[in-house]
Design a protein around this motif. Structure first.
Motif, PDB file in Angstrom:
ATOM      1  N   LYS A 201       0.821  -1.213   0.000  1.00 30.33           N
ATOM      2  CA  LYS A 201       0.000   0.000   0.000  1.00 30.33           C
ATOM      3  C   LYS A 201       0.857   1.266   0.000  1.00 30.33           C
ATOM      4  O   LYS A 201       0.359   2.350  -0.330  1.00 30.33           O
ATOM      5  CB  LYS A 201      -0.931   0.007   1.205  1.00 30.33           C
ATOM      6  N   GLY A 202       2.139   1.145   0.340  1.00 31.64           N
ATOM      7  CA  GLY A 202       3.034   2.302   0.335  1.00 31.64           C
ATOM      8  C   GLY A 202       3.759   2.512  -0.975  1.00 31.64           C
ATOM      9  O   GLY A 202       4.659   3.362  -1.053  1.00 31.64           O
ATOM     10  N   ASN A 204       3.054   3.948  -3.942  1.00 37.77           N
ATOM     11  CA  ASN A 204       3.092   5.279  -4.553  1.00 37.77           C
ATOM     12  C   ASN A 204       3.806   6.314  -3.692  1.00 37.77           C
ATOM     13  O   ASN A 204       4.284   7.324  -4.215  1.00 37.77           O
ATOM     14  CB  ASN A 204       1.678   5.744  -4.903  1.00 37.77           C
ATOM     15  N   LYS A 205       3.891   6.058  -2.414  1.00 38.57           N
ATOM     16  CA  LYS A 205       4.705   6.935  -1.557  1.00 38.57           C
ATOM     17  C   LYS A 205       6.175   6.816  -1.945  1.00 38.57           C
ATOM     18  O   LYS A 205       6.920   7.805  -1.926  1.00 38.57           O
ATOM     19  CB  LYS A 205       4.503   6.559  -0.089  1.00 38.57           C
ATOM     20  N   GLU A 213       3.701   7.619 -10.487  1.00 28.04           N
ATOM     21  CA  GLU A 213       2.498   7.210  -9.755  1.00 28.04           C
ATOM     22  C   GLU A 213       1.830   6.078 -10.500  1.00 28.04           C
ATOM     23  O   GLU A 213       1.602   6.163 -11.712  1.00 28.04           O
ATOM     24  CB  GLU A 213       1.527   8.366  -9.574  1.00 28.04           C
ATOM     25  N   THR A 217      -5.142   1.301  -5.673  1.00 27.42           N
ATOM     26  CA  THR A 217      -6.086   1.727  -4.640  1.00 27.42           C
ATOM     27  C   THR A 217      -5.931   0.847  -3.411  1.00 27.42           C
ATOM     28  O   THR A 217      -6.313  -0.326  -3.436  1.00 27.42           O
ATOM     29  CB  THR A 217      -7.544   1.638  -5.140  1.00 27.42           C
ATOM     30  N   THR A 273      -7.134   6.644   2.066  1.00 28.07           N
ATOM     31  CA  THR A 273      -6.457   7.811   1.523  1.00 28.07           C
ATOM     32  C   THR A 273      -4.982   7.748   1.887  1.00 28.07           C
ATOM     33  O   THR A 273      -4.563   6.961   2.740  1.00 28.07           O
ATOM     34  CB  THR A 273      -7.073   9.100   2.078  1.00 28.07           C
ATOM     35  N   LYS A 274      -4.187   8.568   1.238  1.00 30.15           N
ATOM     36  CA  LYS A 274      -2.743   8.553   1.465  1.00 30.15           C
ATOM     37  C   LYS A 274      -2.424   8.792   2.941  1.00 30.15           C
ATOM     38  O   LYS A 274      -2.882   9.759   3.536  1.00 30.15           O
ATOM     39  CB  LYS A 274      -2.062   9.615   0.611  1.00 30.15           C
ATOM     40  N   GLY A 275      -1.641   7.886   3.501  1.00 32.37           N
ATOM     41  CA  GLY A 275      -1.194   8.045   4.871  1.00 32.37           C
ATOM     42  C   GLY A 275      -2.216   7.695   5.931  1.00 32.37           C
ATOM     43  O   GLY A 275      -1.925   7.790   7.130  1.00 32.37           O
ATOM     44  N   THR A 314      -4.049  -4.032  -1.894  1.00 29.87           N
ATOM     45  CA  THR A 314      -3.642  -2.962  -2.784  1.00 29.87           C
ATOM     46  C   THR A 314      -4.086  -3.368  -4.181  1.00 29.87           C
ATOM     47  O   THR A 314      -3.493  -4.245  -4.806  1.00 29.87           O
ATOM     48  CB  THR A 314      -2.126  -2.718  -2.730  1.00 29.87           C
TER      49      THR A 314
END
Length: 379
Positions: A201-202, A204-205, A213, A217, A273-275, A314
């Motif tokens: 899940k990380g 795209n970070k 990117e 999701t 959502t992100k983070g 993910t």
């Protein structure tokens, strides 16, 4: 020190890749923001299914069969019990695309599989009480993987073969040059010839650090254990299973070590959502209600909910995996988008990633996991 390969994300796929690379004598660094196995990703909760006939498409069958071989090899090398041949019962309606794919793929690859109707199922396994419009494809050679045990086995063996682990470390910077990469952590830098990103899940970070990117999701998911008649639902008396009636998708496990049967819902979930931190089990009414209502409709006994946990899927847009190189950076590989059905393949995907790093390509056909299918961005 300059590593042959740096791996960011030491969960299911990353730890497996680190093991195979280190075993081949490569100098490997594994970086993770947690201390795997842990509860913040996609691998915890003790167990995962491994199916061979594949409802998501027969293209997965060769990878599933290779994964099974490698799980047996890991068991032998680690001296850990990682696989239980419980059999897997794939349940659906006659119109279920998932079930049709399972049956078709089993026939094409000549797998050991048997088609059963609801009467057959209810008679053979007393724990079921399925409606008469349901049928199933039973795979006696499939079963249950001990997910956290498997990651621990890969971790210990990777270290034995010389891999370096950098745990509870956040990646703050990635500098990509034509022939190497530099990874900036809080108080150190790692240099490597190649980079593999398996960050779940990380993802795209991490990729944002070099302005990429991916279409991913992250989804909050839950699963539960139930109190039930042990004799009916214990391993050896009850199979692992999947269920798809076209409206909802569930999966489950027999009672392992008297833990009670385990049930989860595969579809649905709460996008993250992100983070965003994972909300604890019970934060949403459907966490318990969905699986409890399903158990009431399909099981012959009253199952009493006793424990629930959360994890993360993910998801890619089409539910298929992403395993590829970035066009702009051919020495940077990505494996992600495992969409809740990836763990069973992590042994083979670890091997695939190691082959890509060492030989440039893989013995498995992974063309359908290419980033090109999305036709967006530069990738």
């Amino acid at each position: 020190m300059r590593y042959d390969v740096i791996i960011i994300g030491a969960g299911s796929m990353g730890m497996a890749a680190g093991y195979y690379l280190a075993k081949e004598g490569k100098k490997v660094a594994l970086v993770d923001s947690n201390d795997p196995p842990h509860i913040k990703g996609s691998h915890h909760g003790e167990t995962r299914l491994i199916r061979h006939g594949y409802g998501e498409g027969e293209k997965y069958v060769p990878l599933a069969l290779r994964s099974q071989e490698l799980w047996y090899e890991l068991e032998n090398e680690s001296n850990r019990k990682l696989f239980h041949k419980t059999g897997v019962l794939n349940i659906g309606t006659k119109e279920s695309t998932f079930l049709k794919n399972v049956i078709q793929s089993a026939k094409r690859y000549d797998l050991n599989a048997e088609v059963l109707n609801a009467v057959d199922i209810n008679r053979r396994w007393e724990g079921y009480h399925l409606n008469e419009d349901l049928l199933a494809c039973y795979e006696p050679n499939a079963g249950v993987l001990m997910s956290e045990e498997a990651i621990q086995a890969y971790r210990e063996l990777a270290i034995q073969y010389g891999a370096d682990l950098f745990l509870n470390e956040n990646v703050e910077r990635i500098d990509i040059q034509s022939d190497h990469v530099t990874i900036g952590l809080k108080d150190k830098r790692l240099h490597g010839n190649q980079l593999i990103i398996t960050a779940g899940k990380g993802t795209n970070k991490i990729t944002a650090l070099f302005e990429q990117e991916l279409p991913l999701t992250p989804i909050r998911k839950t699963f539960s254990w139930f109190q039930a008649a042990e004799e009916k639902y214990k391993i050896g008396s009850f199979p692992a299973w999947s269920f798809d009636n076209g409206q909802a998708v569930f999966y489950g496990f027999p009672s392992m070590n008297k833990s009670g049967p385990k049930i989860g819902r595969h579809d649905g979930g709460i996008p993250l959502t992100k983070g965003e931190e994972l909300a604890s089990f019970g934060s949403y009414t459907e966490d318990e209600e969905d699986v409890t209502e399903f158990a009431k409709q399909t099981m012959s006994e009253t199952l009493i909910h006793k424990l629930g946990k959360v994890c993360t899927y993910t998801n890619s847009p089409d539910g298929d995996f992403i395993i590829d190189r970035f066009k702009e950076y051919p020495h940077v590989m990505i494996a992600c988008g495992f969409s809740g059905h990836g763990f069973k393949f992590s042994s083979a995907i670890g091997e695939v990633l190691s082959q890509m790093a060492i030989k440039g390509n893989s013995t498995q056909d992974i063309s359908f996991f290419s980033l090109d299918r999305f036709k967006q961005g530069s990738f």
